[in-house]
Design a protein around this motif. Structure first.
Motif: not given
Ligand SMILES: Nc1ncnc2c1ncn2[C@@H]1O[C@H](COP(=O)(O)OP(=O)(O)O)[C@@H](O)[C@H]1O
Ligand SMILES: [Mg+2]
Lengths: 250, 323
Positions: B245-257, B266-271, B305-307
């Motif tokens: 779960r910690s990993g997922e939260i981190m993925v949300m952050v990185i994926m979103g920016g 956006l990362g949370a929504a996307g994932l 978000f960077g996009l």
């Protein structure tokens, strides 16, 4: 005689078997520009790190402005009025030049547990930061990211950040490192303008600059101070000529 | 910081989000969509909280789910003990997250780099196993709550639509507070520590206390997300604290920016959307999700978000990135 602003008393620092600071004593008088010269590896940068508190010492004491600071952490020494610049440029590369200096101003304007107001719109931080940038000649470059500045400009910013803390003693570690002749000349002019307004401990390789600027010079060899005196006295000193100035050709 | 394009993007996203309960009525599966969007927003709050210390402070906490658990269990345990009053539950959740974040932070922040990652991970796994061992409160299986937090005289959260809007308000509150915070004096200090902590100390900042304060603020925000999560499903379980779960939260952050505050939303929504879509088509959805994330990280270095502003904003040459 009045107490010196900085008194380093028989300081010792060992890295394993290597004695980087060897019973070193040194005094910096108020308003003086005191230079420290010595060959590479003599322990000059180590000395600065000990004075600012980034390196602990094995023996000896450091007194500054009436305080025994030998065991105080770096931020406390900064608050007491010590500031250093770095031989190897050490900035906030992802922030603008102005942000870099503004942070240094902020460090000395009360605590930073202020969570709401926009720090970049705070004139009490931005105005002094602009002033200091202008002083070192970086006024027009305020909005450029520090990491994108030219090398010479980064060296100027190094000094600006130290100046912005309004230090009682400025520790400059080879401010001209890696600079061309023209840039060096500009920096000498800057240092001349700072002389007397700040007490300065200057480490420098550029002998011309040192002999032009310094009131007194200490020569460091293998962590020991082998001589201290006026530029003329140092030039005339036989030990120094043999140990150091003689090998200038390198 | 916030360019016009970004501001428009954020505003439109939030407006669209606010319309979910209405739109869901036309699409059908209303209850599902409302709950799903609420879940997205709760994880968004958690991801924003992580971004505060990860993206802005350079502190790679790999145990942030611990605070989801602390917030959720504070609500769950009080509820099991017959205290359903939210005026008690939520402050306790906040206080408990603050205390535990202070303890974990005080120890973890004495280390750097990989050690910091490992030690935050270790602490969160300790809390995970503590949750598993709490047999009185469901142990491994978790436990069901009798009802959502009660706020007598203020609001009735039992309706999903009401709860949706409460969570939306808290998410917006977290974004506004976060935006103020990262641009405040405190925020400048945190970003300075990410950029060059040695220099920060040399110019006079006692960095530890600021980093610890940031860690606690982040932990509290994540704890609030945990309290909301317990309310959403009326269920708490140790799995919310598991390292994945910690990993997922981190993925949300990185994926979103990272370091963009809104990116993690956006990362949370996307994932969560990807997980939902992929898991409905195949059991091996993780095998597809993995490569998608890798591609995203490779081709959109500043995340979703960077996009939005396209140009890869001015970044200094030779900047090695965070910690
Ligand atoms: N952190 C360290 N660990 C081990 N040795 C060091 C360390 N820092 C410096 N030294 C050694 O101490 C000596 C003095 O180094 P330094 O102070 O950087 O010299 P200078 O600045 O005069 O060129 C050198 O021999 C250097 O290799
Ligand atoms: Mg050196």
């Amino acid at each position: 005689m009045a107490e010196p602003l900085l008194a380093v008393e028989s300081l010792v620092k060992r890295f394993g078997g290597l004695v980087a600071t060897d019973h070193l004593s040194l005094a910096v008088e108020p308003a003086e520009l005191h230079a420290v010269i010595g060959p590479n590896g003599a322990g000059k940068t180590t000395l600065i790190a000990e004075i600012i508190g980034e390196l602990g010492v094995d023996e000896g004491r450091i007194r500054f402005d009436g305080h025994d600071i030998t065991h105080r952490p770096t931020p406390v020494r900064s608050a007491l009025g010590l500031a250093r610049s770095f031989q190897v440029t050490s900035l906030f590369p992802d922030m603008s030049a102005l942000d870099n200096v503004a942070l240094a101003v902020q460090a000395h304007s009360g605590h930073s547990f202020r969570f709401w107001r926009d720090a970049r719109a705070d004139a009490s931080l931005r105005d002094p930061a602009h002033d200091v940038l202008a002083q070192v000649g970086l006024g027009p470059r305020a909005d450029v990211l520090a990491g994108n500045l030219a090398h010479g400009e980064q060296r100027q910013l190094e000094i600006a950040m130290a100046l912005a803390t309004k230090p009682k003693l400025l520790l400059l570690d080879e401010p001209m490192a890696g600079m061309g002749t023209e840039e060096s000349a500009q920096l000498v002019t800057l240092l001349k303008s700072l002389k007397r307004r700040f007490t300065i401990l200057l480490i420098e390789h550029d002998m011309d600059a040192v002999f032009q600027l310094a009131d007194r010079i200490t020569v460091l060899v293998y962590g020991r101070a082998i001589a201290t005196g006026t530029p003329d006295a140092i030039r005339a000193n036989a030990d120094v000529r043999q140990a150091y100035l003689g090998e200038e050709e390198e | 910081m916030l360019t016009n394009r970004r501001f428009v993007a954020v505003a439109s996203f939030l407006v669209l989000l606010a319309l979910v309960p209405l739109l869901a009525r036309f699409v059908g599966g209303e209850a599902f969509w409302i709950k799903f969007a609420t879940r997205v927003m709760i994880y968004a709050i958690a991801a924003v909280s992580l971004d505060l210390i990860l993206g802005f402070g350079g502190m790679v906490s790999f145990g942030h789910a611990a605070f989801l658990g602390v917030g959720a269990y504070a609500v769950g345990i009080l509820s099991a003990e017959g205290i359903a009053n939210g005026f008690v539950q939520w402050p306790v959740a906040i206080l408990a997250s603050a205390l535990i974040a202070a303890a974990i932070g005080a120890i973890s922040l004495m280390t750097r780099g990989v050690y910091f990652i490992m030690i935050t991970l270790a602490f969160s796994q300790m809390l995970y196993f503590l949750g598993v061992s709490l047999t009185a409160y469901g142990g491994d299986d978790g436990m069901r709550l009798a009802n959502r937090s009660r706020f007598p005289g203020l609001i009735d959260l039992s309706g999903d639509v009401t709860f949706f809007y409460v969570v939306l308000a808290i998410l917006i509150g977290a974004l506004v507070a976060g935006h103020r915070l990262v641009n405040s004096r405190f925020g400048m200090v945190i970003q300075g520590c990410r950029s060059n902590e040695r220099r920060m100390r040399a110019i006079g900042f006692p960095t530890f206390r600021y980093k610890l304060a940031a860690f606690v603020i982040s932990g509290v925000m994540c704890g609030i997300a945990g309290a909301l999560l317990a309310n959403l499903t009326a269920f708490v379980s140790p799995s919310e604290m598991h390292w994945t779960r910690s990993g997922e939260i981190m993925v949300m952050v990185i994926m979103g920016g990272m370091g963009s505050l809104f990116g993690p939303v956006l990362g949370a929504a996307g994932l969560l959307v990807l997980e939902e879509i992929l898991s409905s088509h195949t059991q091996h959805w993780q095998a597809i999700l993995g490569p998608i994330l890798v591609l995203l990280v490779l081709f959109a270095k500043r995340g979703l978000f960077g996009l939005i502003d396209g140009k890869s904003a001015e970044k200094p040459a030779g900047l090695t990135g965070h910690g």
